[in-house]
Design a protein around this motif. Structure first.
Motif, short mmCIF file in Angstrom:
data_model
loop_
_atom_site.label_atom_id
_atom_site.label_comp_id
_atom_site.label_asym_id
_atom_site.label_seq_id
_atom_site.Cartn_x
_atom_site.Cartn_y
_atom_site.Cartn_z
N TYR A 10 0.84 -1.20 0.00
CA TYR A 10 0.00 0.00 0.00
C TYR A 10 0.88 1.25 0.00
O TYR A 10 0.66 2.17 -0.80
N VAL A 11 1.85 1.29 0.87
CA VAL A 11 2.76 2.45 0.95
C VAL A 11 3.49 2.65 -0.36
O VAL A 11 3.64 3.78 -0.85
N ASP A 12 3.96 1.57 -0.96
CA ASP A 12 4.65 1.67 -2.26
C ASP A 12 3.72 2.25 -3.32
O ASP A 12 4.13 3.11 -4.11
N TYR A 13 2.49 1.77 -3.36
CA TYR A 13 1.52 2.27 -4.35
C TYR A 13 1.28 3.76 -4.13
O TYR A 13 1.34 4.55 -5.08
N VAL A 14 1.00 4.15 -2.90
CA VAL A 14 0.71 5.56 -2.61
C VAL A 14 1.91 6.44 -2.93
O VAL A 14 1.75 7.51 -3.52
N THR A 15 3.08 6.00 -2.59
CA THR A 15 4.29 6.76 -2.86
C THR A 15 4.46 6.98 -4.37
O THR A 15 4.78 8.07 -4.82
N ALA A 16 4.21 5.94 -5.13
CA ALA A 16 4.40 6.02 -6.58
C ALA A 16 3.31 6.82 -7.27
O ALA A 16 3.57 7.50 -8.27
N ARG A 17 2.07 6.78 -6.77
CA ARG A 17 0.94 7.35 -7.49
C ARG A 17 0.38 8.63 -6.88
O ARG A 17 -0.51 9.26 -7.46
N ARG A 18 0.87 9.05 -5.74
CA ARG A 18 0.29 10.18 -5.02
C ARG A 18 0.24 11.46 -5.85
O ARG A 18 -0.79 12.13 -5.91
#
Length: 165
Positions: A10-18
């Protein structure tokens, strides 16, 4: 996948797409502060649904749908319809009614017949139109007008100061 791995994904996704998602939110509402609020709402909802959304592989679509729905919901909020103005009112807001006056008004309202009380409360306390009040009470509009008129007349009589005082 255990909880730690799910949270890391989740953190990786948010970091990449924020940044991208924030721009989408801005495009929807036209204000960076509101965009941040929309994005925060979307990311919280995404976190709750993360295991299911991650398995389906539809993270971006899910977040976009949340952003659109949140933007629509937010635009419907009453404070969003308020408009700032440079024109000041002609007079100040009325002073709040004192406890004694409110008590007298409430007692006078309770003394009215039920239909008159309902018509007066719906029309003048809640600010409903004659049509809305008629629908609410299941009465004809003319009957609502009659009940309101009679109720207000009775209230005026019972609340006006006595001359003997």
């Amino acid at each position: 996948m255990n909880r730690t791995e799910r949270e890391a994904a989740y953190v990786d996704y948010v970091t990449a797409r924020r940044a991208h998602l924030r721009r989408v939110a801005y495009a929807l509402c036209g204000d960076w502060h509101r965009a941040d609020d929309l994005l925060q709402t979307a990311l919280v909802k995404l976190y709750v649904a993360w295991p299911r959304v991650r398995r389906a592989g539809s993270e971006d679509a899910y977040v976009r749908k949340i952003l659109v729905r949140a933007a629509i919901d937010e635009s419907r909020r009453p404070w969003r319809r308020e408009q700032a103005t440079d024109d000041l009112p002609d007079r100040p807001a009325p002073e709040p009614t004192g406890v004694e006056e409110r008590s007298a008004l409430f007692a006078a309202l309770q003394a009215l017949p039920v239909q008159q009380r309902a018509a007066v409360v719906l029309r003048h306390w809640l600010g409903l139109s004659v049509t809305e009040t008629a629908d609410e009470l299941g009465l004809a509009e003319g009957t609502v007008k009659s009940h309101t008129s009679r109720g207000l007349a009775t209230l005026r009589l019972s609340l006006e100061p006595s001359e003997a005082g």
